[in-house]
Write a protein that holds these residues in place. Structure first.
Motif, PDB file in Angstrom:
ATOM      1  N   SER A  51       0.807  -1.355   0.136  1.00 14.04           N
ATOM      2  CA  SER A  51       0.045  -0.104  -0.051  1.00 14.04           C
ATOM      3  C   SER A  51       0.812   1.167  -0.096  1.00 14.04           C
ATOM      4  O   SER A  51       2.038   1.293   0.427  1.00 14.04           O
ATOM      5  N   GLY A  52       0.092   2.359  -0.569  1.00 16.51           N
ATOM      6  CA  GLY A  52       1.136   3.490  -0.733  1.00 16.51           C
ATOM      7  C   GLY A  52       0.970   4.358   0.583  1.00 16.51           C
ATOM      8  O   GLY A  52       0.523   3.855   1.845  1.00 16.51           O
ATOM      9  N   PRO A  53       1.437   5.575   0.857  1.00 14.32           N
ATOM     10  CA  PRO A  53       1.555   6.361   2.024  1.00 14.32           C
ATOM     11  C   PRO A  53       0.151   6.804   2.407  1.00 14.32           C
ATOM     12  O   PRO A  53      -0.657   6.960   1.807  1.00 14.32           O
ATOM     13  N   PRO A  54       0.174   7.104   3.794  1.00 16.54           N
ATOM     14  CA  PRO A  54      -1.302   7.442   4.313  1.00 16.54           C
ATOM     15  C   PRO A  54      -1.544   8.939   3.635  1.00 16.54           C
ATOM     16  O   PRO A  54      -0.787   9.742   3.590  1.00 16.54           O
ATOM     17  N   ASP A  55      -2.838   9.177   3.502  1.00 19.17           N
ATOM     18  CA  ASP A  55      -3.345  10.557   3.316  1.00 19.17           C
ATOM     19  C   ASP A  55      -3.114  11.354   4.432  1.00 19.17           C
ATOM     20  O   ASP A  55      -4.327  11.609   5.320  1.00 19.17           O
ATOM     21  N   VAL A  56      -1.926  12.077   4.623  1.00 22.12           N
ATOM     22  CA  VAL A  56      -1.886  12.863   5.868  1.00 22.12           C
ATOM     23  C   VAL A  56      -2.744  14.247   6.089  1.00 22.12           C
ATOM     24  O   VAL A  56      -3.025  14.716   7.031  1.00 22.12           O
ATOM     25  N   ALA A  57      -3.197  14.681   4.688  1.00 24.32           N
ATOM     26  CA  ALA A  57      -4.083  15.768   4.702  1.00 24.32           C
ATOM     27  C   ALA A  57      -5.550  15.683   5.217  1.00 24.32           C
ATOM     28  O   ALA A  57      -6.123  16.351   5.551  1.00 24.32           O
ATOM     29  N   ALA A  58      -5.902  14.285   5.262  1.00 21.94           N
ATOM     30  CA  ALA A  58      -7.126  13.889   5.888  1.00 21.94           C
ATOM     31  C   ALA A  58      -7.222  13.874   7.389  1.00 21.94           C
ATOM     32  O   ALA A  58      -8.190  13.758   8.049  1.00 21.94           O
ATOM     33  N   TRP A  59      -5.964  13.912   8.255  1.00 16.49           N
ATOM     34  CA  TRP A  59      -6.003  14.112   9.650  1.00 16.49           C
ATOM     35  C   TRP A  59      -6.240  15.355  10.156  1.00 16.49           C
ATOM     36  O   TRP A  59      -5.292  16.307  10.367  1.00 16.49           O
ATOM     37  N   GLN A  60      -7.489  15.548  10.403  1.00 15.61           N
ATOM     38  CA  GLN A  60      -8.115  16.828  10.652  1.00 15.61           C
ATOM     39  C   GLN A  60      -8.944  16.663  12.091  1.00 15.61           C
ATOM     40  O   GLN A  60      -9.522  15.784  12.321  1.00 15.61           O
ATOM     41  N   PRO A  61      -8.849  17.996  12.869  1.00 17.53           N
ATOM     42  CA  PRO A  61      -9.723  17.745  13.913  1.00 17.53           C
ATOM     43  C   PRO A  61     -11.092  17.550  13.723  1.00 17.53           C
ATOM     44  O   PRO A  61     -11.868  18.251  12.594  1.00 17.53           O
ATOM     45  N   LYS A  62     -12.066  16.996  14.460  1.00 15.26           N
ATOM     46  CA  LYS A  62     -13.630  16.795  14.118  1.00 15.26           C
ATOM     47  C   LYS A  62     -14.263  17.776  14.922  1.00 15.26           C
ATOM     48  O   LYS A  62     -13.909  17.967  16.108  1.00 15.26           O
TER      49      LYS A  62
END
Length: 353
Positions: free
Chosen positions: A2-13
């Motif tokens: 698998s590729g690297p994680p989508d770090v841009a999606a790590w956002q506060p809720k």
């Protein structure tokens, strides 16, 4: 693989129950409702000749202990100055116990019979269960007397309690925040009439004696603002700056600022917001506090020779030595060896002269 994680999606809720940016306001509003409920309960006792107004003061002190940072002590006490004058018993004093001792302590930890130096007080508040014109005047009189205690000014650019930068006190960092807090209005007195009386009394006072806030829980509040020199001709309320009584507003025209009075608003929040702003900028001066509240003692010296300690010759000799280079961190900067400097030039492809 698998590729690297989508770090841009790590956002506060967003918090699901309520917007957390309103949480502090909600706390103030809830505490205010609890105080108003207790005031109504206490008033019923008063109607039956029970004098229980002191309970409302304790509720408010406990609320401020919860709302203010823990570095600020909140208690009932008497304020005194170094000249021997006292303002008497005050309902709420916000005090600096980290840098200032009590002048005289009470028989127990929670006793009101404690005397605190005015230099160590950030704020003083008078609490009235039900506000009348007479009780408003009584509360303002107590606060003005507190303002008139001897309180040496502290320069505005003082950074911490034990570090003085200069002695200019045209701007200061230790004005006393003062406020009248009422649980309700007496029958026949409306909010506009109470506010007008508050303003008229303040107009009679010197600037440094002005009472900062009138807060009537469940009804509204009034504080002071001013216009900056750049917008001195503006009449828009949004251009007003809250007065701190520390800097240029000491020399400016003050304008009453009315707190929001829509259903669901909280005058207590308006008060706490102003108090926190004052605490943020305020720095007190504990200089020589023990001397000011001590007694004038005369010193004595030996009547015969031979009791002194002469200067240390090694320390006197060290006065002729330069301090630069003594610290290892500055040695390479101020005391480079010529060889090391030539070597560094050679490494860079330079030529040594």
């Amino acid at each position: 693989m698998s590729g690297p994680p989508d770090v841009a999606a790590w956002q506060p809720k967003l918090h699901p129950s309520e917007s957390l940016n309103q949480a502090f306001y909600s706390r103030c509003h809830q505490i205010e409702q609890e105080i108003l409920s207790r005031v109504a309960y206490e008033k019923r006792f008063n109607e039956n000749h029970f004098d229980s107004g002191w309970a409302v003061e304790e509720i408010l002190r406990e609320a401020l202990r919860e709302l203010l940072p823990k570095r600020y002590a909140v208690r009932a006490a008497s304020l005194s100055d170094a000249k021997g004058f006292s303002a008497g018993d005050c309902d709420v004093v916000v005090f600096n116990e980290e840098w200032f001792p009590a002048i005289k302590v009470g028989p127990s930890k929670d006793s009101r019979k404690v005397y605190l130096p005015i230099e160590g007080a950030y704020a003083v508040l008078e609490v009235k269960q039900t506000l009348t014109k007479k009780s408003l005047e009584e509360a303002m009189r107590k606060l003005v007397v507190c303002h008139r205690l001897f309180r040496p000014p502290v320069a505005f650019d003082r950074l911490v309690e034990n570090d003085t930068r200069n002695s200019c006190t045209h701007w200061i960092s230790n004005p006393l925040f003062s406020a009248v807090i009422a649980g309700d209005l007496a029958d026949g007195l409306d909010i506009d009439e109470a506010v007008e009386h508050f303003i008229r009394i303040n107009q009679l006072l010197p600037r440094k004696d002005v009472v900062r806030v009138l807060c009537i829980l469940g009804h509204g509040s009034v504080s002071w603002g001013y216009r900056s020199s750049n917008d001195s001709t503006s009449n828009r309320p949004e251009d007003l700056i809250p007065a701190t009584f520390m800097a240029s507003d000491l020399y400016s025209e003050l304008v009453p600022i009315y707190g929001r009075t829509e259903p669901g608003d909280s005058p207590l929040f308006e008060l706490v917001q102003g108090l926190l702003n004052h605490l943020f900028y305020s720095v007190l001066g504990p200089d020589n506090i023990s001397t000011h509240y001590g007694y004038n003692s005369k010193v004595r010296t030996p009547s015969t020779d031979g009791a002194t300690i002469p200067p240390d010759p090694d320390l006197l000799k060290s006065l002729n030595e330069l301090c630069i280079g003594k610290d290892v961190s500055t040695e390479s900067v101020y005391h480079r060896e010529p060889r090391a400097e030539k070597a560094s030039q050679a490494e860079l492809g330079g030529t040594a002269g």
